[in-house]
Design a protein around this motif. Structure first.
Motif, PDB file in Angstrom:
ATOM      1  N   HIS A  82       0.868  -1.179   0.000  1.00 32.49           N
ATOM      2  CA  HIS A  82       0.000   0.000   0.000  1.00 32.49           C
ATOM      3  C   HIS A  82       0.905   1.229   0.000  1.00 32.49           C
ATOM      4  CE1 HIS A  82      -3.839  -2.082   0.711  1.00 32.49           C
ATOM      5  NE2 HIS A  82      -3.117  -2.917   1.444  1.00 32.49           N
ATOM      6  N   ALA A  83       0.811   2.020  -1.058  1.00 32.15           N
ATOM      7  CA  ALA A  83       1.703   3.165  -1.220  1.00 32.15           C
ATOM      8  C   ALA A  83       1.659   4.073   0.003  1.00 32.15           C
ATOM      9  CB  ALA A  83       1.322   3.946  -2.471  1.00 32.15           C
ATOM     10  N   GLY A  84       2.838   4.371   0.505  1.00 31.21           N
ATOM     11  CA  GLY A  84       2.952   5.275   1.642  1.00 31.21           C
ATOM     12  C   GLY A  84       2.642   4.645   2.984  1.00 31.21           C
ATOM     13  N   LYS A  85       2.226   3.382   3.002  1.00 25.32           N
ATOM     14  CA  LYS A  85       1.862   2.730   4.263  1.00 25.32           C
ATOM     15  C   LYS A  85       2.752   1.536   4.584  1.00 25.32           C
ATOM     16  CE  LYS A  85      -3.022   4.057   4.099  1.00 25.32           C
ATOM     17  NZ  LYS A  85      -4.440   3.576   4.109  1.00 25.32           N
ATOM     18  N   GLY A  86       3.062   0.722   3.579  1.00 31.07           N
ATOM     19  CA  GLY A  86       3.899  -0.433   3.833  1.00 31.07           C
ATOM     20  C   GLY A  86       3.387  -1.669   3.108  1.00 31.07           C
ATOM     21  N   VAL A  87       3.881  -2.811   3.540  1.00 30.32           N
ATOM     22  CA  VAL A  87       3.513  -4.098   2.944  1.00 30.32           C
ATOM     23  C   VAL A  87       2.732  -4.890   3.978  1.00 30.32           C
ATOM     24  CG1 VAL A  87       4.376  -6.238   1.901  1.00 30.32           C
ATOM     25  CG2 VAL A  87       5.549  -4.065   1.457  1.00 30.32           C
ATOM     26  N   PHE A  88       1.590  -5.454   3.562  1.00 30.02           N
ATOM     27  CA  PHE A  88       0.686  -6.131   4.488  1.00 30.02           C
ATOM     28  C   PHE A  88       0.393  -7.552   4.007  1.00 30.02           C
ATOM     29  CE2 PHE A  88       0.110  -1.652   4.982  1.00 30.02           C
ATOM     30  CZ  PHE A  88      -0.175  -1.446   6.323  1.00 30.02           C
ATOM     31  N   VAL A  89       0.172  -8.441   4.975  1.00 33.09           N
ATOM     32  CA  VAL A  89      -0.214  -9.811   4.662  1.00 33.09           C
ATOM     33  C   VAL A  89      -1.637  -9.799   4.132  1.00 33.09           C
ATOM     34  CG1 VAL A  89      -0.579 -12.139   5.576  1.00 33.09           C
ATOM     35  CG2 VAL A  89       1.290 -10.710   6.461  1.00 33.09           C
ATOM     36  N   ARG A  90      -1.839 -10.460   2.994  1.00 33.42           N
ATOM     37  CA  ARG A  90      -3.184 -10.523   2.418  1.00 33.42           C
ATOM     38  C   ARG A  90      -4.046 -11.512   3.197  1.00 33.42           C
ATOM     39  NH1 ARG A  90      -3.252 -11.470  -3.899  1.00 33.42           N
ATOM     40  NH2 ARG A  90      -5.474 -11.329  -3.410  1.00 33.42           N
ATOM     41  N   ASP A  91      -5.331 -11.212   3.239  1.00 33.34           N
ATOM     42  CA  ASP A  91      -6.285 -12.150   3.831  1.00 33.34           C
ATOM     43  C   ASP A  91      -6.617 -13.174   2.753  1.00 33.34           C
ATOM     44  OD1 ASP A  91      -8.087 -13.478   5.338  1.00 33.34           O
ATOM     45  OD2 ASP A  91      -9.593 -11.895   5.400  1.00 33.34           O
ATOM     46  N   ARG A  92      -5.681 -14.047   2.552  1.00 31.40           N
ATOM     47  CA  ARG A  92      -5.744 -15.005   1.439  1.00 31.40           C
ATOM     48  C   ARG A  92      -5.828 -16.415   2.009  1.00 31.40           C
ATOM     49  NH1 ARG A  92      -1.713 -18.162  -0.228  1.00 31.40           N
ATOM     50  NH2 ARG A  92      -1.618 -18.914  -2.380  1.00 31.40           N
ATOM     51  N   ARG A  93      -6.937 -17.080   1.754  1.00 32.61           N
ATOM     52  CA  ARG A  93      -7.103 -18.445   2.225  1.00 32.61           C
ATOM     53  C   ARG A  93      -6.657 -19.415   1.132  1.00 32.61           C
ATOM     54  NH1 ARG A  93      -7.619 -15.669   6.001  1.00 32.61           N
ATOM     55  NH2 ARG A  93      -9.252 -15.654   7.588  1.00 32.61           N
ATOM     56  N   PRO A  94      -5.872 -20.427   1.476  1.00 36.67           N
ATOM     57  CA  PRO A  94      -5.491 -21.404   0.458  1.00 36.67           C
ATOM     58  C   PRO A  94      -6.700 -22.187  -0.026  1.00 36.67           C
ATOM     59  CG  PRO A  94      -4.897 -22.191   2.641  1.00 36.67           C
ATOM     60  CD  PRO A  94      -5.355 -20.769   2.811  1.00 36.67           C
ATOM     61  N   LEU A  95      -6.621 -22.708  -1.233  1.00 35.23           N
ATOM     62  CA  LEU A  95      -7.661 -23.569  -1.770  1.00 35.23           C
ATOM     63  C   LEU A  95      -7.423 -24.961  -1.186  1.00 35.23           C
ATOM     64  CD1 LEU A  95      -7.509 -22.350  -5.474  1.00 35.23           C
ATOM     65  CD2 LEU A  95      -9.119 -21.639  -3.698  1.00 35.23           C
ATOM     66  N   VAL A  96      -8.200 -25.305  -0.164  1.00 35.05           N
ATOM     67  CA  VAL A  96      -7.994 -26.567   0.555  1.00 35.05           C
ATOM     68  C   VAL A  96      -8.729 -27.680  -0.174  1.00 35.05           C
ATOM     69  CG1 VAL A  96      -8.293 -27.804   2.732  1.00 35.05           C
ATOM     70  CG2 VAL A  96      -7.723 -25.358   2.737  1.00 35.05           C
ATOM     71  N   VAL A  97      -8.011 -28.736  -0.489  1.00 34.01           N
ATOM     72  CA  VAL A  97      -8.566 -29.866  -1.218  1.00 34.01           C
ATOM     73  C   VAL A  97      -8.562 -31.083  -0.310  1.00 34.01           C
ATOM     74  CG1 VAL A  97      -8.260 -31.421  -3.175  1.00 34.01           C
ATOM     75  CG2 VAL A  97      -7.790 -28.984  -3.428  1.00 34.01           C
ATOM     76  N   GLU A  98      -9.725 -31.707  -0.174  1.00 37.08           N
ATOM     77  CA  GLU A  98      -9.802 -32.967   0.552  1.00 37.08           C
ATOM     78  C   GLU A  98      -9.163 -34.042  -0.308  1.00 37.08           C
ATOM     79  OE1 GLU A  98     -10.844 -33.437   3.567  1.00 37.08           O
ATOM     80  OE2 GLU A  98     -11.563 -31.400   3.914  1.00 37.08           O
ATOM     81  N   ALA A  99      -8.016 -34.541   0.128  1.00 33.24           N
ATOM     82  CA  ALA A  99      -7.270 -35.487  -0.697  1.00 33.24           C
ATOM     83  C   ALA A  99      -8.042 -36.781  -0.919  1.00 33.24           C
ATOM     84  CB  ALA A  99      -5.928 -35.792  -0.044  1.00 33.24           C
ATOM     85  N   SER A 100      -8.971 -37.102  -0.019  1.00 28.13           N
ATOM     86  CA  SER A 100      -9.722 -38.346  -0.172  1.00 28.13           C
ATOM     87  C   SER A 100     -10.641 -38.311  -1.386  1.00 28.13           C
ATOM     88  CB  SER A 100     -10.559 -38.618   1.085  1.00 28.13           C
ATOM     89  OG  SER A 100     -11.460 -37.552   1.312  1.00 28.13           O
ATOM     90  N   THR A 101     -11.053 -37.109  -1.800  1.00 28.22           N
ATOM     91  CA  THR A 101     -11.902 -36.984  -2.982  1.00 28.22           C
ATOM     92  C   THR A 101     -11.239 -36.167  -4.080  1.00 28.22           C
ATOM     93  OG1 THR A 101     -12.952 -34.984  -2.116  1.00 28.22           O
ATOM     94  CG2 THR A 101     -13.993 -37.082  -1.581  1.00 28.22           C
ATOM     95  N   TYR A 102     -10.273 -35.344  -3.670  1.00 24.71           N
ATOM     96  CA  TYR A 102      -9.590 -34.409  -4.559  1.00 24.71           C
ATOM     97  C   TYR A 102     -10.581 -33.527  -5.306  1.00 24.71           C
ATOM     98  CZ  TYR A 102      -5.114 -32.729  -5.969  1.00 24.71           C
ATOM     99  OH  TYR A 102      -3.991 -31.948  -6.092  1.00 24.71           O
ATOM    100  N   LYS A 103     -11.602 -33.107  -4.571  1.00 23.10           N
ATOM    101  CA  LYS A 103     -12.528 -32.115  -5.085  1.00 23.10           C
ATOM    102  C   LYS A 103     -12.619 -30.981  -4.083  1.00 23.10           C
ATOM    103  CE  LYS A 103     -15.497 -35.347  -7.628  1.00 23.10           C
ATOM    104  NZ  LYS A 103     -16.855 -35.916  -7.742  1.00 23.10           N
ATOM    105  N   SER A 104     -12.830 -29.796  -4.585  1.00 22.11           N
ATOM    106  CA  SER A 104     -12.972 -28.666  -3.685  1.00 22.11           C
ATOM    107  C   SER A 104     -14.229 -28.828  -2.846  1.00 22.11           C
ATOM    108  CB  SER A 104     -13.068 -27.357  -4.473  1.00 22.11           C
ATOM    109  OG  SER A 104     -13.465 -26.304  -3.627  1.00 22.11           O
ATOM    110  N   PRO A 105     -14.137 -28.559  -1.505  1.00 24.19           N
ATOM    111  CA  PRO A 105     -15.339 -28.639  -0.687  1.00 24.19           C
ATOM    112  C   PRO A 105     -16.364 -27.582  -1.034  1.00 24.19           C
ATOM    113  CG  PRO A 105     -13.518 -27.702   0.558  1.00 24.19           C
ATOM    114  CD  PRO A 105     -12.945 -28.187  -0.736  1.00 24.19           C
ATOM    115  N   ASP A 106     -15.962 -26.545  -1.731  1.00 24.74           N
ATOM    116  CA  ASP A 106     -16.872 -25.478  -2.138  1.00 24.74           C
ATOM    117  C   ASP A 106     -16.677 -25.226  -3.624  1.00 24.74           C
ATOM    118  OD1 ASP A 106     -18.421 -23.302  -2.559  1.00 24.74           O
ATOM    119  OD2 ASP A 106     -17.443 -22.012  -1.083  1.00 24.74           O
ATOM    120  N   PRO A 107     -17.583 -25.738  -4.480  1.00 23.44           N
ATOM    121  CA  PRO A 107     -17.385 -25.627  -5.924  1.00 23.44           C
ATOM    122  C   PRO A 107     -17.654 -24.243  -6.496  1.00 23.44           C
ATOM    123  CG  PRO A 107     -19.497 -26.657  -5.458  1.00 23.44           C
ATOM    124  CD  PRO A 107     -18.809 -26.473  -4.123  1.00 23.44           C
ATOM    125  N   ARG A 108     -18.129 -23.313  -5.684  1.00 22.20           N
ATOM    126  CA  ARG A 108     -18.449 -21.995  -6.212  1.00 22.20           C
ATOM    127  C   ARG A 108     -17.190 -21.320  -6.758  1.00 22.20           C
ATOM    128  NH1 ARG A 108     -21.387 -19.410  -1.118  1.00 22.20           N
ATOM    129  NH2 ARG A 108     -19.593 -20.464  -0.183  1.00 22.20           N
TER     130      ARG A 108
END
Length: 244
Positions: free
Chosen positions: A72-98
């Motif tokens: 952010h210009a003039g403010k600094g660098v911030f951690v994004r509120d970024r959630r990883p795309l978690v995949v259930e390995a047992s099905t290898y499908k996203s729990p939320d298909p949206r």
């Protein structure tokens, strides 16, 4: 009792900016640097890592490219509120298909790679049906996949055509008399190919997950092999031990 001798301990020969980015990335992923938190100032990072200002800026740019932080210009660098795309390995499908969709890149009969031919139990010169797709999430590419099927099973089915398959491959295979009974997965990590970098729009130095899945029907007959490639900066694989 003598302690075992440790041999072959490798020194970290990566460029210094990659080492610094790795340290900060680990702190973000562990939660030590929480979403919304401001990273220490550049002078602080210069002192902490005993590195030049330009080196710190390259490290921060790598984290920005991967989506972990934003400036952010003039403010600094911030951690994004970024959630990883978690995949259930047992099905290898996203729990939320949206937000997910896919582009069908290629369908046709091909000579399969060696590991696919071995898994399907076909000869090296035998042809199989391949379906190659690009998965997108919110408009961004997140996965390349190649699925292979024996021609003897799917030659006259929707899986052999260049169309979206209603109900997915499991439904088609079940309708052909080959219901899925179980599968096996091998998951590894490697550096991406040039094609994978381009089609998945990968930032520099990001490895990929490679999943190799074999689907079995009755009598342990392999009916599908899928190879899926995902950017390592986007995904987490989730495993659960079922209760006894």
């Amino acid at each position: 009792m003598r302690s075992p001798t440790i041999v072959g301990r490798r020194q970290d020969s990566r460029p210094r900016h990659q080492q610094i980015a790795a340290e900060l990335r680990a702190e973000i992923m562990s939660g030590d640097l929480e979403p919304g938190a401001q990273l220490p100032s550049t002078p602080h990072l210069v002192a902490r890592f005993n590195a030049a200002n330009a080196t710190i800026q390259r490290a921060l740019q790598a984290l920005k490219d991967e989506g972990f932080v934003r400036g952010h210009a003039g403010k600094g660098v911030f951690v994004r509120d970024r959630r990883p795309l978690v995949v259930e390995a047992s099905t290898y499908k996203s729990p939320d298909p949206r937000g997910y969709g896919y582009e069908l890149l290629k369908v046709g009969e091909v000579t399969p790679p060696g590991d696919v031919a071995a898994a399907l139990g076909v000869g090296g010169d035998d042809l199989v049906v391949m379906r190659h797709r690009l998965l997108v999430h919110d408009g961004a590419p997140v996965e390349l996949s190649w699925s292979y099927y024996p021609v003897s099973i799917v030659a006259e089915s929707p899986l052999a055509g260049r169309v979206r398959v209603r109900g997915g491959a499991p439904q088609v295979l079940a309708g052909l008399g080959f219901p899925q009974r179980h599968f096996s997965d091998r998951i590894s990590v490697r550096q991406p190919t040039e094609k994978e970098v381009q089609e998945l729009d990968l930032p520099p130095d990001v490895p990929v997950f490679r999943q190799f899945r074999v689907v079995y029907s009755d009598n342990e007959r392999p009916v599908e092999v899928s190879v899926l490639i995902k950017g390592g900066h986007l995904y987490e694989l989730s495993y659960h031990q079922p209760a006894e």
